[in-house]
Design a protein around this motif. Structure first.
Motif, mmCIF file in Angstrom:
data_model
loop_
_atom_site.group_PDB
_atom_site.id
_atom_site.type_symbol
_atom_site.label_atom_id
_atom_site.label_comp_id
_atom_site.label_asym_id
_atom_site.label_seq_id
_atom_site.Cartn_x
_atom_site.Cartn_y
_atom_site.Cartn_z
ATOM 1 N N ILE A 61 0.856 -1.190 0.000
ATOM 2 C CA ILE A 61 0.000 0.000 0.000
ATOM 3 C C ILE A 61 0.890 1.237 0.000
ATOM 4 O O ILE A 61 2.104 1.157 0.204
ATOM 5 N N GLY A 62 0.280 2.398 -0.227
ATOM 6 C CA GLY A 62 0.998 3.659 -0.115
ATOM 7 C C GLY A 62 0.742 4.290 1.246
ATOM 8 O O GLY A 62 -0.392 4.261 1.736
ATOM 9 N N VAL A 63 1.774 4.836 1.867
ATOM 10 C CA VAL A 63 1.634 5.541 3.145
ATOM 11 C C VAL A 63 2.240 6.942 3.002
ATOM 12 O O VAL A 63 3.151 7.154 2.185
ATOM 13 N N PRO A 64 1.728 7.911 3.745
ATOM 14 C CA PRO A 64 2.254 9.280 3.639
ATOM 15 C C PRO A 64 3.748 9.347 3.948
ATOM 16 O O PRO A 64 4.240 8.648 4.845
ATOM 17 N N GLY A 76 5.988 12.286 -0.733
ATOM 18 C CA GLY A 76 4.531 12.324 -0.842
ATOM 19 C C GLY A 76 3.906 11.036 -0.352
ATOM 20 O O GLY A 76 3.122 11.028 0.586
ATOM 21 N N GLU A 77 4.266 9.957 -1.005
ATOM 22 C CA GLU A 77 3.876 8.631 -0.547
ATOM 23 C C GLU A 77 5.072 7.706 -0.636
ATOM 24 O O GLU A 77 6.003 7.950 -1.424
ATOM 25 N N ALA A 78 5.071 6.670 0.188
ATOM 26 C CA ALA A 78 6.107 5.644 0.126
ATOM 27 C C ALA A 78 5.424 4.280 0.148
ATOM 28 O O ALA A 78 4.266 4.152 0.555
ATOM 29 N N VAL A 79 6.130 3.273 -0.329
ATOM 30 C CA VAL A 79 5.575 1.921 -0.387
ATOM 31 C C VAL A 79 5.766 1.220 0.953
ATOM 32 O O VAL A 79 6.866 1.170 1.492
#
Length: 565
Positions: free
Chosen positions: A500-503, A508-511
């Motif tokens: 999933i993507g997390v802030p 911006g987002e990280a895996v």
């Protein structure tokens, strides 16, 4: 077509994927022989009267028996005052009552509303109210859920069955174990309900109605994994077309193997209330006089494997998580798969690592397909006779067109990622009572916007890269969770993976990668190092979390939404 160039229209008119069809597969299905699913079922029951239709917990049901028992359901529902178009909910797992009840509802001219038996009261209340269901068939194991919401619904008919109702003398033992030993039946009270056995003891004939291709056969609710669950309106035309489309593929597979098709056995581990099993196992299976081995609880892998050992299965539809669990079971690897002709994966992306393990265990190459509730469900599948796992969802099936479009509705070049759009006779009539939602997914030229991102190559094969809403944006670059999961799943110490993507303040987002370990000694650093070998920097997992299990829907789809919290 909006924004399409003449060259694009020529390419679509030519349907380039047809060049990749095996010999003998037509571009279009023949005109439908029946005007209703009920009509197809009735003819199959006459044509294959003496053959086995369904098997469950050692009990067999012939087509003649199915015809006789379902007619009782149809007559009883009509006698209760249910009229053409009424919605009847079916809240049953894979037991013999499911085909009997579903066929009876359709014969009575009513619409089936499939309900997941494991729904919470909130989920059940929503679906019953949204569909306007006036009747429900439920197993006693789940009757308490109905009890908690019935006063908020339009239900006037409630039929409650037991696991053992159609198992003969063995049924008494099964019911004792379910109720007393395993304690799987919470206390419930539904005043005025009718026991399923009482219904089956009733007499009377049902009135055959004039059912047409545009009448609604099923309200098939979407899984709700990406927003509010909606009822896909599936007409007789939709479901019959999809069964015919899929049958062409299956027949080609039989011919390639010189198979004796007089006694075909499907295994049915996916619940029949799910659109994949409903169309592929029940409708298509019955259309060819096949037998279906019903598995009430496929999550009990040892029990499932033990059941498989009693039969020679020819056709195995399933999905990635199920194939993975079986291929990792030592007893499963010892089974005789000499009769297995076809394994088809759907419902979610099939990972290459899982396909490789399946082939090693069974000698069978998984043919990955693709579909949605809104497409009844099959829209594409890999060609029969494939000797290697392709990693694609294959080719559009007969009478089906695919177009890959950008956000403005324009067709993108071959090889470029866009939204997969589908047109064909299996595409739903719309969402139940949601004209705005329907308009948002249907294009002016009749394509259904799937919400899935993918591309088509120059042979017409389609590769899914991910759900539009699951996309992760890292420093302006799109990262598709399936790709990260596919790489992680090839590590020998990994049982399951979900990304999933997390802030992230910097990108911006990280895996973030969730792992269920096969090797207890596996570390986060080892996973990161492994992924670094197969993924460019921005796609690599920034965070790794180990879990004992991953949240899934009842049919085994990993719920990324729950992982995102």
């Amino acid at each position: 077509m909006t924004g399409a160039t003449p060259a694009t229209e020529d390419r679509l008119a030519g349907r380039l994927w047809l060049k990749s069809y095996p010999a003998g597969i037509p571009a279009e299905i023949a005109p439908l022989e029946h005007t209703s699913v009920a009509g197809l079922f009735e003819e199959s029951c006459r044509k294959f009267a003496s053959k086995t239709a369904f098997i469950c917990m050692g009990k067999t049901m012939t087509y003649a028996e199915l015809d006789r028992e379902s007619a009782k359901v149809a007559a009883w529902l009509q006698a209760r005052g249910h009229v053409k178009g009424d919605r009847i909910a079916v809240m049953l797992p894979n037991v013999l009552q499911y085909p009997v009840v579903t066929m009876g509802i359709l014969q009575a001219g009513l619409t089936v509303v499939n309900v997941n038996p494991l729904y919470t009261p909130r989920e059940l209340e929503y679906q019953l109210k949204d569909s306007g269901a006036t009747g429900i068939f439920v197993l006693e194991n789940f009757a308490r859920t109905v009890q908690q919401v019935i006063t908020k619904t339009q239900l006037k008919t409630v039929v409650v069955g037991t696991m053992g109702d159609m198992l003969g003398l063995k049924g008494h033992i099964v019911n004792f174990v379910v109720r007393t030993v395993k304690k799987l039946v919470p206390e419930w009270s539904l005043p005025g309900h009718v026991p399923f056995k009482s219904l089956m003891a009733s007499t009377g004939d049902f009135k055959r109605l004039d059912l047409g291709l545009d009448d609604v056969a099923f309200l098939q609710y979407t899984g709700g994994t990406t927003g509010v669950s909606k009822g896909a309106v599936l007409t007789n035309r939709n479901v019959l077309s999809n069964a015919a489309q899929s049958q062409i593929w299956l027949t080609a597979a039989y011919k390639m193997q010189g198979a004796d098709t007089s006694n075909i056995l499907y295994v049915c581990p996916l619940p029949l209330y799910h659109i994949f099993a409903l169309t592929v196992n029940m409708v298509m299976g019955m259309s060819e006089g096949a037998a279906n081995l019903l598995i009430p609880n496929p999550r009990d892998i040892p029990g499932f494997v033990k059941e498989l050992g009693k039969y020679k299965v020819n056709f195995f539809p399933g999905l990635n998580t199920l194939f993975n669990a079986l291929a990792n079971n030592e007893d499963f690897k010892k089974l005789d798969f000499s009769a297995l002709m076809l394994t088809v994966a759907g419902g979610m992306a099939c990972q290459r690592a899982v396909a490789d393990k399946w082939e090693a265990a069974t000698g069978n190459v998984i043919l990955e397909g693709y579909g949605l509730s809104e497409t009844s469900p099959v829209a594409a599948v890999n060609p029969p006779g494939s000797t290697v796992f392709s990693g694609t969802i294959g080719l559009p099936i007969p009478s089906t067109e695919f177009d890959i479009r950008d956000d403005d509705g324009r067709t993108v070049p071959l090889g470029q990622v866009g939204e997969i759009c589908i047109r064909g006779p299996q595409v739903m009539a719309g969402y139940w009572n949601r004209p705005e939602e329907t308009a948002s997914v249907m294009t002016p030229d009749g394509y259904f916007r799937s919400g899935d991102m993918g591309f088509m190559d120059d042979r017409g094969f389609i590769k899914i890269v991910d759900r539009k809403k699951d996309m992760i944006l890292v420093s302006g670059f799109n990262v598709y969770p399936n790709e990260v999961e596919e790489v992680a799943a090839t590590h020998p110490g990994v049982l399951e993976a979900a990304a999933i993507g997390v802030p992230d303040e910097r990108t911006g987002e990280a895996v973030k990668l969730f792992i269920v370990r096969k090797d207890p000694a596996l570390t986060a650093e080892a996973i990161k190092e492994f992924c670094a070998q197969g993924l460019t920097n921005y796609k690599r997992p920034h965070l790794v979390e180990f879990r004992d299990s991953l949240p899934k829907t009842n049919v085994g789809k990993i719920l990324r939404k729950e992982l995102r919290g």
